[in-house]
Design a protein around this motif. Sequence first.
Motif, PDB file in Angstrom:
ATOM      1  N   CYS A  71      62.121  25.002  34.967  1.00 30.13           N
ATOM      2  CA  CYS A  71      61.134  26.073  35.088  1.00 30.13           C
ATOM      3  C   CYS A  71      60.862  26.351  36.560  1.00 30.13           C
ATOM      4  O   CYS A  71      60.703  25.417  37.351  1.00 30.13           O
ATOM      5  CB  CYS A  71      59.847  25.657  34.392  1.00 30.13           C
ATOM      6  N   LEU A  72      60.859  27.624  36.924  1.00 32.72           N
ATOM      7  CA  LEU A  72      60.398  28.043  38.245  1.00 32.72           C
ATOM      8  C   LEU A  72      59.118  28.837  38.044  1.00 32.72           C
ATOM      9  O   LEU A  72      59.102  29.817  37.293  1.00 32.72           O
ATOM     10  CB  LEU A  72      61.427  28.940  38.944  1.00 32.72           C
ATOM     11  N   ASN A  73      58.047  28.387  38.671  1.00 35.34           N
ATOM     12  CA  ASN A  73      56.766  29.076  38.580  1.00 35.34           C
ATOM     13  C   ASN A  73      56.323  29.441  39.996  1.00 35.34           C
ATOM     14  O   ASN A  73      56.203  28.571  40.853  1.00 35.34           O
ATOM     15  CB  ASN A  73      55.727  28.159  37.933  1.00 35.34           C
ATOM     16  N   ILE A  74      56.125  30.740  40.229  1.00 35.20           N
ATOM     17  CA  ILE A  74      55.638  31.163  41.551  1.00 35.20           C
ATOM     18  C   ILE A  74      54.255  31.771  41.390  1.00 35.20           C
ATOM     19  O   ILE A  74      54.073  32.761  40.679  1.00 35.20           O
ATOM     20  CB  ILE A  74      56.573  32.191  42.218  1.00 35.20           C
ATOM     21  N   LEU A  75      53.290  31.125  42.038  1.00 32.55           N
ATOM     22  CA  LEU A  75      51.925  31.616  42.038  1.00 32.55           C
ATOM     23  C   LEU A  75      51.662  32.306  43.377  1.00 32.55           C
ATOM     24  O   LEU A  75      51.868  31.710  44.437  1.00 32.55           O
ATOM     25  CB  LEU A  75      50.949  30.448  41.831  1.00 32.55           C
ATOM     26  N   TYR A  76      51.271  33.559  43.321  1.00 33.96           N
ATOM     27  CA  TYR A  76      50.857  34.277  44.525  1.00 33.96           C
ATOM     28  C   TYR A  76      49.327  34.292  44.558  1.00 33.96           C
ATOM     29  O   TYR A  76      48.684  34.620  43.551  1.00 33.96           O
ATOM     30  CB  TYR A  76      51.400  35.714  44.525  1.00 33.96           C
ATOM     31  N   ASP A  77      48.788  33.935  45.708  1.00 34.10           N
ATOM     32  CA  ASP A  77      47.332  33.824  45.848  1.00 34.10           C
ATOM     33  C   ASP A  77      46.719  35.207  46.041  1.00 34.10           C
ATOM     34  O   ASP A  77      46.136  35.524  47.072  1.00 34.10           O
ATOM     35  CB  ASP A  77      47.030  32.907  47.047  1.00 34.10           C
ATOM     36  N   VAL A  78      46.874  36.040  45.018  1.00 39.16           N
ATOM     37  CA  VAL A  78      46.303  37.391  45.046  1.00 39.16           C
ATOM     38  C   VAL A  78      45.949  37.805  43.621  1.00 39.16           C
ATOM     39  O   VAL A  78      46.725  37.618  42.683  1.00 39.16           O
ATOM     40  CB  VAL A  78      47.275  38.411  45.690  1.00 39.16           C
ATOM     41  N   GLY A  79      44.753  38.334  43.466  1.00 37.07           N
ATOM     42  CA  GLY A  79      44.309  38.819  42.158  1.00 37.07           C
ATOM     43  C   GLY A  79      43.480  40.069  42.330  1.00 37.07           C
ATOM     44  O   GLY A  79      43.395  40.640  43.420  1.00 37.07           O
ATOM     45  N   ALA A  80      42.836  40.467  41.250  1.00 38.83           N
ATOM     46  CA  ALA A  80      42.051  41.703  41.287  1.00 38.83           C
ATOM     47  C   ALA A  80      40.901  41.634  42.296  1.00 38.83           C
ATOM     48  O   ALA A  80      40.463  42.658  42.813  1.00 38.83           O
ATOM     49  CB  ALA A  80      41.510  42.008  39.890  1.00 38.83           C
ATOM     50  N   TYR A 120      34.499  40.529  41.235  1.00 42.40           N
ATOM     51  CA  TYR A 120      34.621  40.208  39.805  1.00 42.40           C
ATOM     52  C   TYR A 120      33.953  41.291  38.955  1.00 42.40           C
ATOM     53  O   TYR A 120      34.014  41.232  37.731  1.00 42.40           O
ATOM     54  CB  TYR A 120      33.968  38.865  39.490  1.00 42.40           C
ATOM     55  N   LEU A 121      33.325  42.255  39.604  1.00 46.33           N
ATOM     56  CA  LEU A 121      32.656  43.295  38.809  1.00 46.33           C
ATOM     57  C   LEU A 121      33.638  44.254  38.155  1.00 46.33           C
ATOM     58  O   LEU A 121      33.248  45.073  37.327  1.00 46.33           O
ATOM     59  CB  LEU A 121      31.616  44.043  39.647  1.00 46.33           C
ATOM     60  N   TRP A 122      34.941  44.174  38.500  1.00 40.89           N
ATOM     61  CA  TRP A 122      35.914  44.983  37.749  1.00 40.89           C
ATOM     62  C   TRP A 122      36.966  44.090  37.091  1.00 40.89           C
ATOM     63  O   TRP A 122      37.230  42.984  37.517  1.00 40.89           O
ATOM     64  CB  TRP A 122      36.567  46.058  38.614  1.00 40.89           C
ATOM     65  N   CYS A 123      37.571  44.627  36.042  1.00 46.65           N
ATOM     66  CA  CYS A 123      38.606  43.915  35.284  1.00 46.65           C
ATOM     67  C   CYS A 123      39.935  43.950  36.036  1.00 46.65           C
ATOM     68  O   CYS A 123      40.151  44.785  36.913  1.00 46.65           O
ATOM     69  CB  CYS A 123      38.820  44.579  33.926  1.00 46.65           C
ATOM     70  N   THR A 124      40.848  43.101  35.610  1.00 46.19           N
ATOM     71  CA  THR A 124      42.191  43.066  36.188  1.00 46.19           C
ATOM     72  C   THR A 124      42.889  44.421  36.046  1.00 46.19           C
ATOM     73  O   THR A 124      43.623  44.841  36.928  1.00 46.19           O
ATOM     74  CB  THR A 124      43.048  41.992  35.483  1.00 46.19           C
ATOM     75  N   ILE A 125      42.649  45.091  34.941  1.00 43.63           N
ATOM     76  CA  ILE A 125      43.309  46.394  34.700  1.00 43.63           C
ATOM     77  C   ILE A 125      42.798  47.448  35.687  1.00 43.63           C
ATOM     78  O   ILE A 125      43.460  48.454  35.928  1.00 43.63           O
ATOM     79  CB  ILE A 125      43.077  46.865  33.237  1.00 43.63           C
ATOM     80  N   THR A 144      48.471  38.423  35.458  1.00 41.27           N
ATOM     81  CA  THR A 144      47.547  38.648  36.577  1.00 41.27           C
ATOM     82  C   THR A 144      46.144  38.312  36.104  1.00 41.27           C
ATOM     83  O   THR A 144      45.780  38.635  34.969  1.00 41.27           O
ATOM     84  CB  THR A 144      47.550  40.129  36.998  1.00 41.27           C
ATOM     85  N   SER A 145      45.360  37.689  36.958  1.00 41.15           N
ATOM     86  CA  SER A 145      43.940  37.471  36.664  1.00 41.15           C
ATOM     87  C   SER A 145      43.135  38.033  37.823  1.00 41.15           C
ATOM     88  O   SER A 145      43.687  38.629  38.749  1.00 41.15           O
ATOM     89  CB  SER A 145      43.654  35.979  36.475  1.00 41.15           C
ATOM     90  N   ASN A 146      41.843  37.830  37.784  1.00 38.62           N
ATOM     91  CA  ASN A 146      41.022  38.272  38.912  1.00 38.62           C
ATOM     92  C   ASN A 146      41.321  37.454  40.164  1.00 38.62           C
ATOM     93  O   ASN A 146      41.016  37.880  41.275  1.00 38.62           O
ATOM     94  CB  ASN A 146      39.538  38.164  38.562  1.00 38.62           C
ATOM     95  N   ASP A 147      41.936  36.277  39.988  1.00 37.98           N
ATOM     96  CA  ASP A 147      42.167  35.366  41.109  1.00 37.98           C
ATOM     97  C   ASP A 147      43.616  35.251  41.558  1.00 37.98           C
ATOM     98  O   ASP A 147      43.882  35.068  42.736  1.00 37.98           O
ATOM     99  CB  ASP A 147      41.674  33.956  40.731  1.00 37.98           C
ATOM    100  N   ILE A 148      44.563  35.292  40.634  1.00 45.50           N
ATOM    101  CA  ILE A 148      45.966  34.995  40.970  1.00 45.50           C
ATOM    102  C   ILE A 148      46.928  35.935  40.252  1.00 45.50           C
ATOM    103  O   ILE A 148      46.558  36.600  39.282  1.00 45.50           O
ATOM    104  CB  ILE A 148      46.355  33.534  40.598  1.00 45.50           C
ATOM    105  N   THR A 149      48.171  35.962  40.743  1.00 47.14           N
ATOM    106  CA  THR A 149      49.278  36.585  40.004  1.00 47.14           C
ATOM    107  C   THR A 149      50.344  35.509  39.872  1.00 47.14           C
ATOM    108  O   THR A 149      50.744  34.892  40.864  1.00 47.14           O
ATOM    109  CB  THR A 149      49.844  37.806  40.735  1.00 47.14           C
TER     110      THR A 149
END
Length: 413
Positions: free
Chosen positions: A27-36, A153-158, A79-84
């Motif tokens: 498994c290759l998992n790449i977490l980018y420290d960027v979210g909504a 956090y006042l807006w959703c990921t979308i 994608t979350s509010n914190d990470i992709t």
Amino acid sequence: MIKFNRFTLDNGLRVIVHSDTSTQLACLNILYDVGARDEDPAQTGFAHLFEHLMFGGSVNIPSYDEPLQRVGGENNAFTSNDITNYYLTLPVNNIETGFWLESDRMLSLAFSEKSLEVQRSVVIEEFKQRYLNQPYGDVWLLLRPLAYKVHPYLWCTIGKEIKHIEDARMDDVKAFFKKHYTPSNAILVVSGNVQFGEIKQLTEKWFGTIPTTPKPVRNLPPEPVQTEYRNLSVQRDVPSDALYMAFHMCSRTEKGYHVMDLISDLLSRGNSARLYNSLVKSNQLFSEISAYLMGDLDKGMFVISGKLLEGISFQQAEDAVFHELEKLKTDLISDMELQKVKNKMESTIVFGETSVLDKSMTLALFELLGDAEGINLEVGKYMAVTRAEIQEAAQTVLRKTNCSSLFYQALKH
């Protein structure tokens, strides 16, 4: 105990390697420290749009999926509010294909107007399908801005609104990529039937020459302490009335996180849990009810949500929830009740770490939180929670003046 090794490339890419000889997969998992939360308030939904764009092909590989499927691999992302987070699994003997694919899109994503147009349409359709045209779909579009006033956090990921996605321009997209999709802002976890030396060599070969930029500095406005009860009532064409109560709580890295997580289980995990027992079974106010944490990396939300039975008023339902929360504040829970939820939590953590994919994701998250070693300390943190800490956290967090309630009323036909 999950064992792993780690190294960091000269360009800042952090790499964790976990060897698991019980599988023939890698498994290759790449977490980018960027979210909504990292978006411009006037250009929301970008982190999520970008997740889609990352599958639109890179300069040297026009189709991301085809080469991976040819070697028996699968992939996805979220994608979350914190990470992709991007992940792929494939037979271990084809692992280099994974390195080739992931490094090429980190190095040189193909920015074509066609890809942007296609993915923009996909995301707009998703916004409509999942958030606007689905029963209870807009709950978080309503609840987040009720609970949060300044923190992103006042807006959703979308995103806040479809218009932000419609207005996304190529220059904006390229700037977002350049800022966030850089080796210094990523964590790569490789797990499976792999050897550390081989992975180090492959990582240096495929990722080592990717130029980097300094890791973006995050400077988000802290949410002011909520001091008054907030309430919003809406009417929608849904099957039954629903109540949502959001309380501000600590961040994922603070000690109180594990206490609140256990409180959510005390309240709603299983048929013997307090809210279920009292409000579903005994008093028959709700058809279902649950308590959960959003798991946010910054100061987050503790949420209680439930569907009301016919004829039950919102006031009646909310008062009954607060009555149950009051018991947690005034009476120490028994050792037995606390031990029961601790045991359930321990089994959840242990069973949640069986697949190489789950372990990869969790290692990446803990590395982002400060140290991948946290994966091995998590059970101990739950076990250390005391009855007094449960009571104290309930008194601090589960206050009416810290609550934002959404009364989601079904239209009467």
